[in-house]
Design a protein around this motif. Structure first.
Motif, mmCIF file in Angstrom:
data_model
loop_
_atom_site.group_PDB
_atom_site.id
_atom_site.type_symbol
_atom_site.label_atom_id
_atom_site.label_comp_id
_atom_site.label_asym_id
_atom_site.label_seq_id
_atom_site.Cartn_x
_atom_site.Cartn_y
_atom_site.Cartn_z
ATOM 1 N N ALA A 2 9.479 36.401 61.217
ATOM 2 C CA ALA A 2 9.430 37.154 62.386
ATOM 3 C C ALA A 2 8.705 36.245 63.588
ATOM 4 N N HIS A 3 7.817 35.388 63.234
ATOM 5 C CA HIS A 3 7.311 34.637 64.271
ATOM 6 C C HIS A 3 6.921 33.163 63.917
ATOM 7 N N ALA A 4 7.512 32.287 64.513
ATOM 8 C CA ALA A 4 7.042 30.944 64.188
ATOM 9 C C ALA A 4 7.631 29.704 65.181
ATOM 10 N N ARG A 5 6.815 28.548 65.139
ATOM 11 C CA ARG A 5 7.215 27.684 65.912
ATOM 12 C C ARG A 5 8.143 26.776 65.458
ATOM 13 N N ILE A 6 9.229 26.090 66.241
ATOM 14 C CA ILE A 6 10.153 25.434 65.633
ATOM 15 C C ILE A 6 9.579 23.969 65.628
ATOM 16 N N VAL A 7 9.450 23.439 64.496
ATOM 17 C CA VAL A 7 8.710 21.988 64.674
ATOM 18 C C VAL A 7 9.996 21.079 64.508
ATOM 19 N N ARG A 39 4.230 53.080 78.049
ATOM 20 C CA ARG A 39 4.057 51.452 77.980
ATOM 21 C C ARG A 39 5.209 50.939 77.287
ATOM 22 N N GLY A 40 5.869 49.821 77.713
ATOM 23 C CA GLY A 40 6.729 48.935 76.816
ATOM 24 C C GLY A 40 6.035 47.996 76.179
ATOM 25 N N VAL A 41 6.072 47.949 74.764
ATOM 26 C CA VAL A 41 5.412 47.065 74.178
ATOM 27 C C VAL A 41 6.200 46.031 73.225
ATOM 28 N N PHE A 42 6.096 44.423 73.508
ATOM 29 C CA PHE A 42 6.714 43.835 72.618
ATOM 30 C C PHE A 42 6.197 43.624 71.305
ATOM 31 N N THR A 43 7.080 43.546 70.404
ATOM 32 C CA THR A 43 6.415 43.185 69.006
ATOM 33 C C THR A 43 7.658 42.456 68.346
ATOM 34 N N ASN A 44 7.363 41.746 67.059
ATOM 35 C CA ASN A 44 8.112 40.875 66.639
ATOM 36 C C ASN A 44 9.179 41.360 65.939
ATOM 37 N N THR A 45 10.077 42.146 66.377
ATOM 38 C CA THR A 45 11.217 43.019 65.636
ATOM 39 C C THR A 45 12.284 42.905 66.712
ATOM 40 N N LEU A 65 3.592 31.751 62.662
ATOM 41 C CA LEU A 65 2.497 32.209 63.509
ATOM 42 C C LEU A 65 2.411 33.815 63.295
ATOM 43 N N PRO A 66 1.143 34.409 63.611
ATOM 44 C CA PRO A 66 0.966 35.670 63.250
ATOM 45 C C PRO A 66 2.239 36.585 63.824
ATOM 46 N N SER A 67 2.288 37.693 63.387
ATOM 47 C CA SER A 67 3.579 38.704 63.929
ATOM 48 C C SER A 67 2.890 40.127 64.214
ATOM 49 N N VAL A 68 3.462 40.716 64.833
ATOM 50 C CA VAL A 68 3.043 42.149 65.027
ATOM 51 C C VAL A 68 4.119 43.153 65.095
ATOM 52 N N THR A 69 3.704 44.457 64.711
ATOM 53 C CA THR A 69 4.675 45.486 64.826
ATOM 54 C C THR A 69 3.927 46.477 65.616
ATOM 55 N N LEU A 70 4.628 47.825 66.051
ATOM 56 C CA LEU A 70 4.301 48.733 67.223
ATOM 57 C C LEU A 70 2.885 49.015 66.793
ATOM 58 N N ALA A 107 0.759 60.217 76.334
ATOM 59 C CA ALA A 107 0.601 58.786 76.606
ATOM 60 C C ALA A 107 1.479 58.131 75.365
ATOM 61 N N VAL A 108 2.746 57.372 75.708
ATOM 62 C CA VAL A 108 3.531 57.010 74.819
ATOM 63 C C VAL A 108 3.606 55.458 74.844
ATOM 64 N N ASP A 109 3.661 54.703 73.784
ATOM 65 C CA ASP A 109 3.733 53.405 73.679
ATOM 66 C C ASP A 109 5.329 53.271 72.940
ATOM 67 N N VAL A 110 6.123 52.566 73.675
ATOM 68 C CA VAL A 110 7.617 52.473 73.146
ATOM 69 C C VAL A 110 7.860 50.857 72.747
ATOM 70 N N ASP A 111 8.115 50.872 71.740
ATOM 71 C CA ASP A 111 8.483 49.380 70.904
ATOM 72 C C ASP A 111 9.827 48.897 71.673
ATOM 73 N N LEU A 112 9.715 47.752 72.218
ATOM 74 C CA LEU A 112 10.775 46.824 72.941
ATOM 75 C C LEU A 112 11.490 45.784 72.045
ATOM 76 N N GLY A 113 10.696 45.654 70.930
ATOM 77 C CA GLY A 113 11.357 44.453 70.239
ATOM 78 C C GLY A 113 10.763 43.282 70.891
ATOM 79 N N ALA A 114 11.256 42.184 70.244
ATOM 80 C CA ALA A 114 10.719 40.441 70.821
ATOM 81 C C ALA A 114 11.287 40.540 72.350
ATOM 82 N N TYR A 115 12.550 40.672 72.458
ATOM 83 C CA TYR A 115 13.129 40.616 74.003
ATOM 84 C C TYR A 115 13.316 42.033 74.455
ATOM 85 N N LEU A 116 13.581 41.912 75.852
ATOM 86 C CA LEU A 116 14.071 43.040 76.766
ATOM 87 C C LEU A 116 15.570 42.906 76.707
ATOM 88 N N ALA A 117 16.040 44.097 76.294
ATOM 89 C CA ALA A 117 17.523 44.357 76.198
ATOM 90 C C ALA A 117 17.855 44.943 77.649
#
Length: 789
Positions: free
Chosen positions: A49-54, A359-365, A143-148, A321-331
């Motif tokens: 879900a989240h990692a650095r490419i070594v 609020r538009g929120v980035f997540t590792n999804t 790397l640490p990952s997050v969901t909404l 008050a609404v938090d909207v899951d955007l995922g990892a990238y903006l569509a």
């Protein structure tokens, strides 16, 4: 000609002309196209879900049998290719923090969700490409990952290291101080926190793309399953640094889209890039596991909402008050659901003060994008659940509470606090018609019968009003010498039935037989431009543009027929396919005029060749509305739910084809039932791994889940377009979730249950009953069941 119009024109139940082709296997989809020498592309995807490419090593894969090329993020950087940009990013307030990164075609240093694209393998066959992909070696540093649920915490890991937080943007509407003042003097406040689940579109046709080079002219052609080929062309030309005229994009038959195929995807750019470099056709078709992990998802919001009432039950104010899951990238259209979360209120209700923070929120999804309704089902759900909760708390009948707060026809045009303007509608009439259709008055007797058999019976209602229509559209009509009609639409049918409804319109306006009307869509080489299909806009905006095109055809026909009849143009009238001198029997048919328009010798100077016409309509918003009522039974011992009946009354303005309109209602109802009872794309909260990665895990409604549907219409035409239509493709998925949950709570309220989370699975209902029983001092006991009706 009058008979033709009465049986196939506007308002008649014409069977879909495209269906025989589809039902007999004659549809032509992107994956059906196989050209000689076609290579196959396979995407290497991240398991993290989240990692650095070594380290990324493709040497062994390059040496595998059949491999033609392997492309990585390093190749993207070396060639200076662009990324996918968000087309609908909300304008930030002055000084407001925001973060708007493009999505790379291939990750080069960091992967940000399970399924993120690392590399592509192009080989002679798909099997060879898959085998070679197994030889690609990647070393990751997880790397640490997050969901909404945890992405907005102060100590949350960041999806993007160079961003200040996981919040991409904030949208605020309304006067917070004025709303707070109303809440301060309220006699009653109802509040709810709602987590609306993430869902997947799961179109019948998976995404597919094939690109090939035309050696005769050097142009590239892309055939792809999309909602908007012109947007694909524009986006890919920008990414690949090529003129738009050097790329032809074709959308053949498209097997369902629902907003998911409005996104331009990396795979589309990658097959074009590969085909250009290899000088041979390259094809990619998504497998279901890929589609579930990487096609844009919909929904997923967490809303904290409250409604203030005076002592008589009138709504004073609403805030959310609404938090909207955007995922990892903006569509492409990432800003649309959060915007609708801020301005999608007040629905059908007269609420003078509203404050909304989104609020538009980035997540590792996986990225989210508009999905049938695009924020409007979520807003409707919040509003209708709050009203039912308030009615229960204030001991007011739920219909009566709504009646006290509905916007009246006399208030039209009505400007909402969010800035929308409803031009027409009679919401109370719609609600009363739905209650009559559902036989609401006799529900108590039916409830007693269910209880006698050991079941809990409930009934729930949801009003809805959706903002439909968006952006201008262009439509073109070309008339053949024999009077046959070719429509070149800017819209694009992905299952809506445009081949039928647009033909009905032309049949009505030009007096031709529907058999002589054809539609040619989806090819950027055919029509000048088009925006595709989304937001219930094709009939209202596309149809209005088509009406203007037809008017141009008629006007040209009048001028030419006047010359043919040796009369003044002002004396010519057109009706039922005939141009006639007013008050006489002297006339020429549409076909005769069409043939004359192609005469190469005798026409006077100034006459155009042919009777073509083009029209453009600005596409202002319309506001289709309706009422959905659900009646159901709950089995308390297991928590299982059986929907017994859904009753829907809708105001779509004008029904062009009642048969296809019913089909849209039934399809949207199925998706609404899925969201209410079954569907949820689930990511692990600790690892952001996709748990529902196959159809074995992701539940969708089947025929057994869909009850009897009773439908009727209460029509008030709009004046914002030339046809009076408002839209009719989202009523079910907007209204059903709230109606179903309201009905479940109504059934279980005597047992102490006042809320059930979406989706209302048997496990959740059973747990809710058990928790209430334990809180009351014991386990539940149920009467003996005697079978369902």
């Amino acid at each position: 000609m009058a008979q033709i119009r009465s049986t196939t024109g506007i308002g008649t139940r014409v069977a879909r002309r495209e269906d025989p082709r589809f039902l007999t296997g004659q549809g032509r989809f992107a994956d059906d196209l196989d050209l000689p020498g076609t290579a196959r592309l396979f995407v290497v995807r991240s398991p993290h879900a989240h990692a650095r490419i070594v380290r990324l090593d493709v040497a062994a894969a390059c040496a595998a049998d059949g491999v033609l090329a392997i492309l990585t993020g390093a190749d993207v950087s070396r060639e200076g290719l662009g990324g996918l940009k968000c087309q609908a990013f909300p304008p930030p307030a002055v000084g407001a923090r925001h973060y708007r990164p493009p999505q790379p075609l291939l990750a080069s240093d960091t992967v940000r969700h399970v399924g993120d694209r690392l590399a592509v393998v192009i080989a002679e066959t798909l099997a060879q490409a898959k085998n070679a992909a197994e030889l690609v070696t990647v070393d990751y540093e997880p790397l640490p990952s997050v969901t909404l649920a945890d992405a907005i915490k102060d100590d949350a890991a960041k999806v993007w290291n160079d961003a200040e937080s996981n919040i991409s943007f904030t949208i605020e509407r309304g006067n917070r101080a004025a709303v707070d003042e109303q809440f301060g003097k309220a006699a009653h406040v109802a509040s709810l926190t709602i987590a609306y689940p993430r869902v997947s579109a799961n179109a019948l046709e998976p995404r597919s793309a094939i690109a090939y080079n035309d050696p005769a002219n050097g142009r590239l052609t892309l055939c792809t399953s999309t909602q908007n080929p012109y947007l694909v062309r524009e986006t890919l030309a920008d990414i690949l640094h090529m003129p738009e005229v050097a790329l032809r994009v074709i959308a053949p038959d498209v097997g369902g889209a629902f907003g998911m195929k409005s996104q331009v995807y990396p795979e589309e750019a990658l097959v074009v890039w590969a085909a250009a470099n290899l000088k041979r056709p390259v094809k990619w078709t998504g497998e279901r596991a890929e589609c579930l992990a990487c096609d844009t998802h919909g929904r997923h919001q967490i809303a904290r909402a409250a409604m203030a009432f005076d002592a008589t039950g009138r709504i004073l104010a609403f805030r959310t008050a609404v938090d909207v899951d955007l995922g990892a990238y903006l569509a492409n259209w990432a800003g649309v659901p959060p915007l609708n979360a801020a301005v999608g209120y007040p629905g059908t209700y007269d609420i003078p003060f509203i404050h909304a923070l989104s609020r538009g929120v980035f997540t590792n999804t996986c990225s989210t994008n508009p999905y049938r309704g695009s924020g409007k089902p979520e807003a409707t759900y919040v509003m209708e659940r709050l009203l039912d909760k308030a009615a229960r708390e204030m001991q007011i009948d739920p219909i009566e509470l709504r009646r006290r707060n509905l916007i009246r026809p006399s208030a039209m045009p009505y400007r909402t606090p969010g800035g929308n303007v409803y031009d027409s509608g009679d919401f109370e009439k719609v609600m009363d018609a739905a209650c009559a259709l559902a036989d609401w008055e006799s529900f108590a007797a039916r409830r007693r019968e269910s209880e006698r058999r050991g079941f809990r019976r409930g009934i729930g209602l949801a009003m809805h009003c959706q903002r439909a229509g968006s952006q201008s559209e262009r439509m073109e009509i070309r008339v053949a010498p024999d009077g046959g009609i070719l429509i070149y639409p800017g819209t694009l049918s992905t299952g809506q039935g445009h081949e039928t409804i647009f033909a009905q319109m032309v049949c009505e306006w030009l007096g031709v037989s529907i058999e002589n009307v054809r539609l040619k869509q989806g090819d950027t080489d055919d029509a000048l431009f088009g925006r595709g299909t989304f937001a219930q806009r094709s009939t209202s905006t596309g149809g209005s543009a088509l009406k203007l095109a037809a008017d141009e055809v008629v006007q040209k026909g009048k001028r030419l027929s006047a010359w043919m009849l040796e009369a003044a143009e002002a004396d010519i009238e057109f009706k039922d396919g005939v141009f006639r001198i007013k008050g006489t029997d002297r006339q020429v048919t549409f076909r005769e005029v069409a043939k004359a328009a192609y005469n190469g010798m005798s026409l006077p100077q100034g006459f155009e060749i042919g009777l073509s016409g083009a029209g453009t309509h600005p596409g202002p918003n319309t506001f289709p509305n309706g009422c959905m009522i659900c009646e159901l039974e709950v089995e308390p011992e297991t928590g299982s739910v059986e929907l017994l009946r859904l009753s829907a009354v809708d105001d779509v303005g004008v029904a062009i084809n009642p048969l296809t309109l019913e089909g849209q209602l039934h399809g949207s109802i199925a998706q609404g039932v899925g969201e209410a009872l079954l569907e949820q794309a689930i990511y692990s909260s600790d690892s952001a791994q996709l748990i529902t990665g196959s159809f074995m895990d992701y539940a969708m409604p089947r025929a057994v889940h869909i009850p009897e549907v009773s439908a009727d219409y209460s029509l008030v035409p709009t004046k914002t377009n030339l046809l009076g239509t408002k839209g009719g493709s989202e009523a079910g998925n907007v209204g059903v979730p709230a109606a179903v949950i309201n009905a479940i709570v109504d059934a279980l309220a005597p047992l102490g249950v006042d809320d059930v989370a979406l989706p209302a699975t048997p496990e959740r209902i059973w747990n809710a009953l058990r928790e209430r029983s334990l809180a009351a001092g014991g386990l539940p006991s149920f009467p003996e069941k005697k079978g369902r009706t």
